[in-house]
Design an enzyme around this catalytic site. Structure first.
Site, mmCIF file in Angstrom:
data_model
loop_
_atom_site.group_PDB
_atom_site.id
_atom_site.type_symbol
_atom_site.label_atom_id
_atom_site.label_comp_id
_atom_site.label_asym_id
_atom_site.label_seq_id
_atom_site.Cartn_x
_atom_site.Cartn_y
_atom_site.Cartn_z
ATOM 1 N N ILE A 131 48.748 72.954 24.635
ATOM 2 C CA ILE A 131 48.366 71.452 24.316
ATOM 3 C C ILE A 131 49.033 70.519 25.436
ATOM 4 C CG2 ILE A 131 49.070 69.958 22.581
ATOM 5 C CD1 ILE A 131 49.341 72.032 20.546
ATOM 6 N N PRO A 132 48.289 69.814 25.885
ATOM 7 C CA PRO A 132 48.428 69.123 27.108
ATOM 8 C C PRO A 132 49.302 67.785 26.640
ATOM 9 C CG PRO A 132 46.149 68.691 26.541
ATOM 10 C CD PRO A 132 46.811 69.720 25.742
ATOM 11 N N CYS A 133 50.403 68.205 26.015
ATOM 12 C CA CYS A 133 51.198 66.849 25.571
ATOM 13 C C CYS A 133 51.863 66.352 26.691
ATOM 14 C CB CYS A 133 52.150 67.486 24.530
ATOM 15 S SG CYS A 133 53.192 68.884 25.158
ATOM 16 N N HIS A 134 51.837 66.755 27.796
ATOM 17 C CA HIS A 134 52.455 66.035 28.901
ATOM 18 C C HIS A 134 51.328 64.987 29.641
ATOM 19 C CE1 HIS A 134 49.875 69.335 30.470
ATOM 20 N NE2 HIS A 134 49.555 68.593 31.638
#
Length: 106
Positions: A52-55
């Site tokens: 999950i590209p939470c960055h």
DNA sequence: ATTTGCTCAGCTC
DNA sequence: GAGCTGAGCAAAT
């Protein structure tokens, strides 16, 4: 609305952010209809880090708020690697992705 | 550029 | 149910 569902929706929206671009907690919050703090919660609770590209979620002023794995240092590294432009510790405005517009425009 | 005050879900007791 | 804590924000300074 069930909290778990809201979480799912949040993660799905994250998939729409192109690499090298970022979105603010606030924008996600407005789209989904929750408070920005809750978005932060969802990121902190994420089950599949990196997948999950939470960055790609940053503060409204472009400043990084936090990151579960390695802290903001690692988060910044990832963003730089993707080609996101920084001005000091903040993401430059031109790298913000207007997710709301994407969803409203035909 | 920094500081201050407000907010709100979640956790603890 | 009261009180504290933050992956937040905006206004005032």
């Amino acid at each position: 609305m069930d909290r778990r569902v809201l979480k799912e929706i949040t993660y799905i929206l994250l998939q729409l952010i192109p690499p090298g671009r970022v979105v603010s907690y606030k924008e996600l919050a407005e789209i989904i209809g929750v408070s920005p703090r809750l978005i932060g919660r969802f990121m902190a609770e994420n089950e599949k880090p990196i997948i999950i590209p939470c960055h790609r979620v940053v503060g409204s002023d472009g400043g990084l708020r936090g990151y579960s794995l390695g802290g903001v240092g690692f988060k910044k590294k990832l963003l730089l690697l993707e080609g996101v432009g920084f001005k000091g510790d903040k993401v430059r405005r031109e790298y913000f992705f207007d997710l709301k517009k994407l969803l409203l425009d035909p």
